[in-house]
Motif scaffolding. Structure first.
Motif, PDB file in Angstrom:
ATOM      1  N   GLU A   1       0.856  -1.188   0.000  1.00 34.13           N
ATOM      2  CA  GLU A   1       0.000   0.000   0.000  1.00 34.13           C
ATOM      3  C   GLU A   1       0.892   1.238   0.000  1.00 34.13           C
ATOM      4  N   LEU A   2       0.898   1.940  -1.110  1.00 31.04           N
ATOM      5  CA  LEU A   2       1.720   3.138  -1.269  1.00 31.04           C
ATOM      6  C   LEU A   2       0.918   4.375  -0.875  1.00 31.04           C
ATOM      7  N   GLY A   3       1.535   5.279  -0.147  1.00 26.24           N
ATOM      8  CA  GLY A   3       0.825   6.471   0.302  1.00 26.24           C
ATOM      9  C   GLY A   3      -0.257   6.112   1.310  1.00 26.24           C
ATOM     10  N   ALA A   4       0.074   5.234   2.247  1.00 25.95           N
ATOM     11  CA  ALA A   4      -0.903   4.698   3.199  1.00 25.95           C
ATOM     12  C   ALA A   4      -1.429   5.735   4.180  1.00 25.95           C
ATOM     13  N   GLY A   5      -0.665   6.786   4.415  1.00 25.51           N
ATOM     14  CA  GLY A   5      -1.125   7.840   5.311  1.00 25.51           C
ATOM     15  C   GLY A   5      -1.503   7.325   6.685  1.00 25.51           C
ATOM     16  N   ILE A   6      -2.619   7.829   7.206  1.00 20.02           N
ATOM     17  CA  ILE A   6      -3.070   7.468   8.550  1.00 20.02           C
ATOM     18  C   ILE A   6      -3.810   6.133   8.580  1.00 20.02           C
ATOM     19  N   GLY A   7      -3.965   5.491   7.436  1.00 20.48           N
ATOM     20  CA  GLY A   7      -4.522   4.141   7.413  1.00 20.48           C
ATOM     21  C   GLY A   7      -5.943   4.019   6.924  1.00 20.48           C
ATOM     22  N   ARG A   8      -6.363   4.925   6.099  1.00 16.65           N
ATOM     23  CA  ARG A   8      -7.728   4.896   5.572  1.00 16.65           C
ATOM     24  C   ARG A   8      -8.064   3.547   4.946  1.00 16.65           C
ATOM     25  N   TYR A   9      -7.108   2.951   4.247  1.00 18.09           N
ATOM     26  CA  TYR A   9      -7.341   1.651   3.609  1.00 18.09           C
ATOM     27  C   TYR A   9      -6.578   0.513   4.279  1.00 18.09           C
ATOM     28  N   THR A  10      -5.610   0.807   5.102  1.00 19.91           N
ATOM     29  CA  THR A  10      -4.758  -0.229   5.684  1.00 19.91           C
ATOM     30  C   THR A  10      -5.568  -1.300   6.399  1.00 19.91           C
ATOM     31  N   ALA A  11      -6.466  -0.899   7.274  1.00 18.58           N
ATOM     32  CA  ALA A  11      -7.260  -1.877   8.032  1.00 18.58           C
ATOM     33  C   ALA A  11      -8.102  -2.742   7.108  1.00 18.58           C
ATOM     34  N   GLU A  12      -8.697  -2.106   6.105  1.00 17.82           N
ATOM     35  CA  GLU A  12      -9.533  -2.857   5.161  1.00 17.82           C
ATOM     36  C   GLU A  12      -8.713  -3.901   4.408  1.00 17.82           C
ATOM     37  N   LEU A  13      -7.515  -3.519   3.998  1.00 15.92           N
ATOM     38  CA  LEU A  13      -6.642  -4.455   3.289  1.00 15.92           C
ATOM     39  C   LEU A  13      -6.185  -5.571   4.227  1.00 15.92           C
ATOM     40  N   ALA A  14      -5.844  -5.203   5.460  1.00 18.91           N
ATOM     41  CA  ALA A  14      -5.311  -6.173   6.425  1.00 18.91           C
ATOM     42  C   ALA A  14      -6.335  -7.204   6.874  1.00 18.91           C
ATOM     43  N   LYS A  15      -7.606  -6.877   6.822  1.00 13.42           N
ATOM     44  CA  LYS A  15      -8.651  -7.814   7.250  1.00 13.42           C
ATOM     45  C   LYS A  15      -8.632  -9.091   6.426  1.00 13.42           C
ATOM     46  N   GLU A  16      -8.235  -9.002   5.162  1.00 18.66           N
ATOM     47  CA  GLU A  16      -8.268 -10.158   4.270  1.00 18.66           C
ATOM     48  C   GLU A  16      -6.889 -10.609   3.793  1.00 18.66           C
ATOM     49  N   ALA A  17      -6.008  -9.685   3.559  1.00 20.67           N
ATOM     50  CA  ALA A  17      -4.704 -10.029   2.974  1.00 20.67           C
ATOM     51  C   ALA A  17      -3.846 -10.811   3.959  1.00 20.67           C
ATOM     52  N   GLU A  18      -2.961 -11.616   3.423  1.00 25.14           N
ATOM     53  CA  GLU A  18      -2.013 -12.343   4.259  1.00 25.14           C
ATOM     54  C   GLU A  18      -0.964 -11.396   4.826  1.00 25.14           C
ATOM     55  N   HIS A  19      -0.539 -10.439   4.001  1.00 27.55           N
ATOM     56  CA  HIS A  19       0.472  -9.477   4.435  1.00 27.55           C
ATOM     57  C   HIS A  19       0.246  -8.141   3.736  1.00 27.55           C
ATOM     58  N   VAL A  20       0.424  -7.042   4.493  1.00 27.23           N
ATOM     59  CA  VAL A  20       0.318  -5.691   3.945  1.00 27.23           C
ATOM     60  C   VAL A  20       1.572  -4.914   4.343  1.00 27.23           C
ATOM     61  N   LEU A  21       2.202  -4.291   3.372  1.00 28.69           N
ATOM     62  CA  LEU A  21       3.268  -3.334   3.626  1.00 28.69           C
ATOM     63  C   LEU A  21       2.650  -1.965   3.411  1.00 28.69           C
ATOM     64  N   ALA A  22       2.420  -1.225   4.511  1.00 29.43           N
ATOM     65  CA  ALA A  22       1.820   0.105   4.461  1.00 29.43           C
ATOM     66  C   ALA A  22       2.938   1.132   4.520  1.00 29.43           C
ATOM     67  N   MET A  23       3.025   1.984   3.495  1.00 30.86           N
ATOM     68  CA  MET A  23       4.146   2.902   3.358  1.00 30.86           C
ATOM     69  C   MET A  23       3.654   4.328   3.122  1.00 30.86           C
ATOM     70  N   ASP A  24       4.317   5.285   3.798  1.00 35.57           N
ATOM     71  CA  ASP A  24       4.056   6.694   3.556  1.00 35.57           C
ATOM     72  C   ASP A  24       5.319   7.480   3.865  1.00 35.57           C
ATOM     73  N   PHE A  25       5.498   8.639   3.242  1.00 32.67           N
ATOM     74  CA  PHE A  25       6.720   9.413   3.455  1.00 32.67           C
ATOM     75  C   PHE A  25       6.593  10.459   4.557  1.00 32.67           C
ATOM     76  N   ILE A  26       5.406  10.606   5.131  1.00 34.77           N
ATOM     77  CA  ILE A  26       5.216  11.500   6.270  1.00 34.77           C
ATOM     78  C   ILE A  26       5.255  10.648   7.536  1.00 34.77           C
ATOM     79  N   GLU A  27       6.300  10.830   8.307  1.00 35.22           N
ATOM     80  CA  GLU A  27       6.531   9.987   9.475  1.00 35.22           C
ATOM     81  C   GLU A  27       5.373  10.022  10.468  1.00 35.22           C
TER      82      GLU A  27
END
Length: 195
Positions: A57-83
């Protein structure tokens, strides 16, 4: 080391707009919660099945989609350039043990992701914050990262500014959708899901 040019503009822009780490701040819209309620299910419905898949997940930010992806995916790499944004994402979604959080700039030559390591590369409103040249270079990386037969999904705000937040400056690149097809010939029918 100072960040100049396009990266410096974007870094400053998002530092300014991520002082408050909220959905409204990230979407630059006071009605973000309502918009998100309407569009998130639609966007997720366009993705292939996630069960057992590896997602970048590129440009993951605060996680708007991260949780949704993680519910089903085996693995998620959530990445953003704002620490601060990726830290907020991790605070919110650390209960998902299948997510790795990374603060990194997708345009960096130092970013190392194993070729063929993802079934799906996902981004929402990221490419419009890259220069034309950076889009082309990122497209090459995404094609390398995705497995043969995998999916590259990206969604952009084309043509005009969205959101109602005031901005001192707007370094966003609004492009005609045909730009992505013309400029990224590495995308082919077996890996492209352009929405």
């Amino acid at each position: 080391m100072a960040v100049n040019g396009e990266r410096g503009l974007q870094l400053n822009y998002w530092k300014e707009h991520s002082v408050v780490l909220s959905l409204e701040a990230m979407m630059l819209d006071s009605q973000a919660s309502k918009l998100d309620e309407e569009e998130r299910p639609e966007i997720l419905s366009l993705l292939p099945p996630l069960k057992g898949k590896s997602v970048i997940e590129l440009g993951a930010g605060i996680g708007r989609y991260t949780a949704e992806l993680a519910k089903e995916a085996e693995h998620v790499l959530a990445m953003d350039f704002i620490e601060s944004a990726i830290k907020k994402n991790e605070e919110t979604n650390s209960h998902f043990k299948n997510v790795k959080f990374m603060c990194a700039d997708v345009t960096s030559a130092e970013l190392k992701i194993e070729p063929g390591s993802a079934d799906i590369v996902f981004s929402n409103w990221l490419l419009m914050y890259l220069s034309d040249e950076e889009v082309v270079e990122l497209a090459k990386k995404m094609v390398q990262w995705v497995k043969m037969g995998g999916y590259i999904f990206f969604r952009e705000s084309c043509f005009h500014q969205s959101g109602d937040h005031k901005r001192k400056a707007n370094p966003t690149h609004y492009r005609d959708p045909s730009f992505y097809i013309k400029s990224c010939p590495l995308f082919s029918a077996n890996v492209l899901e352009l929405m």
